[in-house]
Design a protein around this motif. Structure first.
Motif, PDB file in Angstrom:
ATOM      1  N   ILE A   1       0.424  -0.839  -0.026  1.00  0.00           N
ATOM      2  CA  ILE A   1      -0.067  -0.350  -0.201  1.00  0.00           C
ATOM      3  C   ILE A   1       0.508   1.664   0.122  1.00  0.00           C
ATOM      4  O   ILE A   1       2.081   1.499   0.582  1.00  0.00           O
ATOM      5  CB  ILE A   1      -0.949   0.260   1.425  1.00  0.00           C
ATOM      6  N   THR A   2       0.547   2.419  -0.761  1.00  0.00           N
ATOM      7  CA  THR A   2       0.567   3.347  -0.368  1.00  0.00           C
ATOM      8  C   THR A   2       1.490   3.785   0.678  1.00  0.00           C
ATOM      9  O   THR A   2       2.324   4.694   1.032  1.00  0.00           O
ATOM     10  CB  THR A   2       0.039   5.055  -0.920  1.00  0.00           C
ATOM     11  N   ASP A   3       1.056   3.878   1.749  1.00  0.00           N
ATOM     12  CA  ASP A   3       0.936   4.740   3.398  1.00  0.00           C
ATOM     13  C   ASP A   3       1.827   3.303   3.948  1.00  0.00           C
ATOM     14  O   ASP A   3       1.845   3.561   5.202  1.00  0.00           O
ATOM     15  CB  ASP A   3      -0.414   5.224   4.360  1.00  0.00           C
ATOM     16  N   SER A   4       2.437   2.384   3.367  1.00  0.00           N
ATOM     17  CA  SER A   4       3.262   2.258   4.600  1.00  0.00           C
ATOM     18  C   SER A   4       5.043   2.289   3.860  1.00  0.00           C
ATOM     19  O   SER A   4       5.661   2.914   2.700  1.00  0.00           O
ATOM     20  CB  SER A   4       3.913   0.514   3.969  1.00  0.00           C
ATOM     21  N   TYR A   5       5.570   2.791   4.895  1.00  0.00           N
ATOM     22  CA  TYR A   5       6.878   3.730   4.727  1.00  0.00           C
ATOM     23  C   TYR A   5       7.814   3.116   5.306  1.00  0.00           C
ATOM     24  O   TYR A   5       9.530   4.112   5.057  1.00  0.00           O
ATOM     25  CB  TYR A   5       6.690   4.947   5.631  1.00  0.00           C
ATOM     26  N   ALA A   6       8.454   2.019   5.928  1.00  0.00           N
ATOM     27  CA  ALA A   6       9.393   2.367   6.314  1.00  0.00           C
ATOM     28  C   ALA A   6       9.895   0.934   5.313  1.00  0.00           C
ATOM     29  O   ALA A   6       9.630  -0.046   4.446  1.00  0.00           O
ATOM     30  CB  ALA A   6       9.640   1.135   7.520  1.00  0.00           C
ATOM     31  N   ASN A   7      11.486   1.116   4.774  1.00  0.00           N
ATOM     32  CA  ASN A   7      12.638   0.538   4.270  1.00  0.00           C
ATOM     33  C   ASN A   7      12.132   0.451   2.266  1.00  0.00           C
ATOM     34  O   ASN A   7      12.185  -0.683   2.170  1.00  0.00           O
ATOM     35  CB  ASN A   7      12.759  -1.313   4.551  1.00  0.00           C
ATOM     36  N   ARG A   8      11.445   1.099   2.281  1.00  0.00           N
ATOM     37  CA  ARG A   8      11.172   1.266   0.594  1.00  0.00           C
ATOM     38  C   ARG A   8      11.671   2.561  -0.251  1.00  0.00           C
ATOM     39  O   ARG A   8      11.548   3.680   0.906  1.00  0.00           O
ATOM     40  CB  ARG A   8       9.716   1.569   0.796  1.00  0.00           C
ATOM     41  N   ALA A   9      12.079   2.510  -1.159  1.00  0.00           N
ATOM     42  CA  ALA A   9      12.548   3.108  -1.963  1.00  0.00           C
ATOM     43  C   ALA A   9      11.253   4.580  -2.204  1.00  0.00           C
ATOM     44  O   ALA A   9      10.305   4.172  -2.934  1.00  0.00           O
ATOM     45  CB  ALA A   9      12.888   3.103  -3.654  1.00  0.00           C
ATOM     46  N   GLY A  10      11.866   5.323  -1.884  1.00  0.00           N
ATOM     47  CA  GLY A  10      11.356   7.239  -2.255  1.00  0.00           C
ATOM     48  C   GLY A  10      10.217   7.529  -0.542  1.00  0.00           C
ATOM     49  O   GLY A  10       9.158   8.118  -0.619  1.00  0.00           O
ATOM     50  N   LYS A  11       9.860   6.254   0.451  1.00  0.00           N
ATOM     51  CA  LYS A  11       9.687   6.945   1.375  1.00  0.00           C
ATOM     52  C   LYS A  11      10.257   7.257   2.797  1.00  0.00           C
ATOM     53  O   LYS A  11      10.707   8.574   2.464  1.00  0.00           O
ATOM     54  CB  LYS A  11       8.629   5.606   1.869  1.00  0.00           C
ATOM     55  N   GLY A  12      10.318   6.719   3.829  1.00  0.00           N
ATOM     56  CA  GLY A  12      10.874   6.675   4.522  1.00  0.00           C
ATOM     57  C   GLY A  12      10.377   7.369   6.281  1.00  0.00           C
ATOM     58  O   GLY A  12       9.103   7.498   5.841  1.00  0.00           O
ATOM     59  N   THR A  13      10.951   8.147   7.011  1.00  0.00           N
ATOM     60  CA  THR A  13      10.559   8.088   8.042  1.00  0.00           C
ATOM     61  C   THR A  13       9.959   9.693   7.995  1.00  0.00           C
ATOM     62  O   THR A  13       8.982   9.911   8.671  1.00  0.00           O
ATOM     63  CB  THR A  13      11.452   8.527   9.574  1.00  0.00           C
ATOM     64  N   HIS A  14      10.679  10.500   7.198  1.00  0.00           N
ATOM     65  CA  HIS A  14       9.991  12.136   7.251  1.00  0.00           C
ATOM     66  C   HIS A  14       8.841  11.951   6.548  1.00  0.00           C
ATOM     67  O   HIS A  14       7.704  12.771   6.668  1.00  0.00           O
ATOM     68  CB  HIS A  14      11.296  12.368   6.557  1.00  0.00           C
ATOM     69  N   ARG A  15       8.476  11.413   5.339  1.00  0.00           N
ATOM     70  CA  ARG A  15       7.535  10.753   5.170  1.00  0.00           C
ATOM     71  C   ARG A  15       6.620  10.360   5.883  1.00  0.00           C
ATOM     72  O   ARG A  15       5.085  10.990   5.695  1.00  0.00           O
ATOM     73  CB  ARG A  15       7.208  10.056   3.201  1.00  0.00           C
TER      74      ARG A  15
ATOM     75  N   GLU B   1     -11.181  -3.819   3.738  1.00  0.00           N
ATOM     76  CA  GLU B   1     -11.508  -4.615   5.146  1.00  0.00           C
ATOM     77  C   GLU B   1     -12.725  -3.537   6.038  1.00  0.00           C
ATOM     78  O   GLU B   1     -13.275  -3.456   6.613  1.00  0.00           O
ATOM     79  CB  GLU B   1     -11.536  -5.869   5.246  1.00  0.00           C
ATOM     80  N   LEU B   2     -11.441  -3.046   6.664  1.00  0.00           N
ATOM     81  CA  LEU B   2     -12.167  -2.096   7.991  1.00  0.00           C
ATOM     82  C   LEU B   2     -12.386  -0.892   7.231  1.00  0.00           C
ATOM     83  O   LEU B   2     -13.418  -0.078   7.583  1.00  0.00           O
ATOM     84  CB  LEU B   2     -11.002  -1.797   8.920  1.00  0.00           C
ATOM     85  N   GLY B   3     -11.413  -0.749   5.718  1.00  0.00           N
ATOM     86  CA  GLY B   3     -12.915   0.965   4.567  1.00  0.00           C
ATOM     87  C   GLY B   3     -11.667   2.014   6.399  1.00  0.00           C
ATOM     88  O   GLY B   3     -12.235   3.558   6.011  1.00  0.00           O
ATOM     89  N   CYS B   4     -10.475   1.726   6.537  1.00  0.00           N
ATOM     90  CA  CYS B   4     -10.365   3.037   7.468  1.00  0.00           C
ATOM     91  C   CYS B   4      -8.974   4.161   6.366  1.00  0.00           C
ATOM     92  O   CYS B   4      -8.120   3.566   5.590  1.00  0.00           O
ATOM     93  CB  CYS B   4      -9.005   2.108   8.458  1.00  0.00           C
ATOM     94  N   PRO B   5      -9.520   5.420   5.874  1.00  0.00           N
ATOM     95  CA  PRO B   5      -9.605   6.252   5.062  1.00  0.00           C
ATOM     96  C   PRO B   5      -8.344   6.928   5.356  1.00  0.00           C
ATOM     97  O   PRO B   5      -7.476   7.557   4.784  1.00  0.00           O
ATOM     98  CB  PRO B   5     -10.710   7.159   5.215  1.00  0.00           C
ATOM     99  N   GLY B   6      -7.529   6.910   7.027  1.00  0.00           N
ATOM    100  CA  GLY B   6      -6.347   7.098   7.611  1.00  0.00           C
ATOM    101  C   GLY B   6      -4.745   6.358   8.100  1.00  0.00           C
ATOM    102  O   GLY B   6      -5.734   5.982   9.383  1.00  0.00           O
ATOM    103  N   TYR B   7      -4.684   5.740   7.266  1.00  0.00           N
ATOM    104  CA  TYR B   7      -3.459   4.661   7.878  1.00  0.00           C
ATOM    105  C   TYR B   7      -2.583   4.402   7.522  1.00  0.00           C
ATOM    106  O   TYR B   7      -2.021   4.932   6.107  1.00  0.00           O
ATOM    107  CB  TYR B   7      -4.373   3.726   7.543  1.00  0.00           C
ATOM    108  N   VAL B   8      -1.375   5.346   8.541  1.00  0.00           N
ATOM    109  CA  VAL B   8      -0.005   5.227   8.632  1.00  0.00           C
ATOM    110  C   VAL B   8       0.706   3.882   8.738  1.00  0.00           C
ATOM    111  O   VAL B   8       0.163   3.435  10.237  1.00  0.00           O
ATOM    112  CB  VAL B   8       0.860   6.039   8.835  1.00  0.00           C
ATOM    113  N   ARG B   9       1.912   2.808   8.055  1.00  0.00           N
ATOM    114  CA  ARG B   9       2.376   2.456   9.299  1.00  0.00           C
ATOM    115  C   ARG B   9       4.035   1.806   8.841  1.00  0.00           C
ATOM    116  O   ARG B   9       4.792   2.414   7.631  1.00  0.00           O
ATOM    117  CB  ARG B   9       2.194   1.164   8.687  1.00  0.00           C
ATOM    118  N   TYR B  10       4.622   2.101  10.081  1.00  0.00           N
ATOM    119  CA  TYR B  10       6.038   2.535   9.867  1.00  0.00           C
ATOM    120  C   TYR B  10       6.519   1.016  10.841  1.00  0.00           C
ATOM    121  O   TYR B  10       6.390   1.132  11.816  1.00  0.00           O
ATOM    122  CB  TYR B  10       6.699   3.867  10.060  1.00  0.00           C
ATOM    123  N   VAL B  11       7.032  -0.006  10.092  1.00  0.00           N
ATOM    124  CA  VAL B  11       7.735  -1.406  10.400  1.00  0.00           C
ATOM    125  C   VAL B  11       7.039  -1.825  11.520  1.00  0.00           C
ATOM    126  O   VAL B  11       5.287  -1.675  10.670  1.00  0.00           O
ATOM    127  CB  VAL B  11       8.830  -0.994  11.487  1.00  0.00           C
TER     128      VAL B  11
END
Length: 351
Positions: free
Chosen positions: A102-116, A224-234
């Motif tokens: 998903i777009t909003d998974s930010y850890a260990n991915r090119a173009g992502k990272g902590t600041h984003r 399934e939950l339909g969460c519109p605002g979700y962010v994961r870092y590790v």
């Protein structure tokens, strides 16, 4: 789901191994293990390629040590030649999984990272009044090898690649055994305590596989939950919603779904207003501003004091001090830290 075959020859290709070596040495070229490998580079890559091709390759022992920032963790570092193999494998298989994340998974991915990730969390904090923050207990020590292997095999239909996956998994088996506190789930018997689990935190493969492991959960939250605002870092999860009742319902669903991955969250997770601030990745994020966590500022002042003492004693050069200061400023500038930077660096005089 699309599956992929005939991948192993690409893992063993000379160009891929050379690229893997160049990635493995980044930031470590001056260290003895990397320098020793580079000293006879061609012979080492030829030998590694031969071992992979005829399946005589065997990983070496890990070097383990503890770090205490931001919390105590056991880091297990593989031999340099094994890190080259990890990069060679990830060069080939990571793009196959990346497109499903998903777009909003930010850890260990090119173009992502902590600041984003922090930027995204603040965007959602401006849109939604409440947040549920969860983090997985003992995440890397808890990752179940059988479940992970099943998730990887759903996409990788190449038995030779899976042989290498199994080899790397087995090499880390037991490394984190002392870090794992047994968790029991419905249907478990006594043999559950013997299930192979745990990924060495220092491995590139571990960071990548962690994303693979939680990818089905990410899609569960979004679809399934339909969460519109979700962010994961590790293993740090943020779910945003317009009311607390929704988040309490999602919390129950999150606990149930993670149990299927043999994971649990810390029990203190509960919905709260975003105006209280969200402690996330070293910052406290508010809808209209961000603050660096107090302990982060204290820790860097101590670090800088130690560096200045080493410089005064002639043990390090001024470039090392400058690099540390620049790196810290580049990180904390993502928060409202002007006065903090002035207080931390203003009194510093280097002669």
């Amino acid at each position: 789901m699309k599956t992929y075959k005939h991948l192993y020859p690409a893992v063993c290709e000379w160009d891929n191994l050379d690229l893997a070596y160049r990635k493995a040495r980044l930031g470590k070229r001056s260290r003895p293990p990397a320098a020793a490998f580079e000293y006879d580079l061609e012979a080492n890559l030829v030998e590694l390629r031969r071992e992979l091709a005829d399946k005589t390759y065997r990983p070496g022992r890990y070097h383990s040590f503890y770090i205490h920032e931001p919390k105590r963790r056991l880091i297990s570092a593989a031999l340099f030649r094994d890190r080259v193999v990890h990069h060679a494998l990830c060069n080939v298989i990571e793009p196959l999984f990346e497109r499903s994340f998903i777009t909003d998974s930010y850890a260990n991915r090119a173009g992502k990272g902590t600041h984003r990730a922090i930027d995204r969390a603040q965007q959602y904090a401006r849109r939604f009044p409440y947040v549920l923050q969860c983090d997985v207990r003992q995440f890397f020590p808890s990752i179940d090898h059988a479940i992970l292997r099943g998730l990887l095999a759903r996409k990788i239909a190449d038995q030779d690649v899976m042989w290498l996956v199994d080899l790397i998994l087995d090499s880390g088996r037991g490394v984190l055994s002392e870090e794992y506190e047994m968790q029991w789930f419905p249907g478990d018997d006594l043999l559950a305590a013997l299930r192979p689990r745990g990924l060495p935190i220092g491995n590139l493969t571990s960071q990548f596989w962690a994303n693979c492991y939680l990818n089905p959960f990410d899609h569960f939250v979004k679809r399934e939950l339909g969460c519109p605002g979700y962010v994961r870092y590790v293993d740090d999860l943020l779910l945003f919603a317009p009311d607390k009742a929704t988040l309490w319902g999602w919390r129950r669903a999150v606990v149930e779904r993670l149990a299927g991955l043999r994971l649990t969250i810390h029990p203190g997770a509960q919905p709260r207003p975003v105006t209280e601030g969200i402690p996330f990745l070293g910052f406290v994020v508010f809808p209209d501003h961000r603050r660096l966590k107090r302990r982060q500022g204290i820790r860097y002042r101590r670090r800088l004091k130690s560096l200045l003492q080493l410089y005064a004693a002639g043990e390090i050069g001024i470039d090392r001090v400058h690099a540390s200061v620049r790196g810290w400023i580049n990180h904390v500038r993502y928060g409202d830290t002007w006065r903090l930077r002035e207080a931390a660096l203003g009194p510093v005089v280097v002669v």
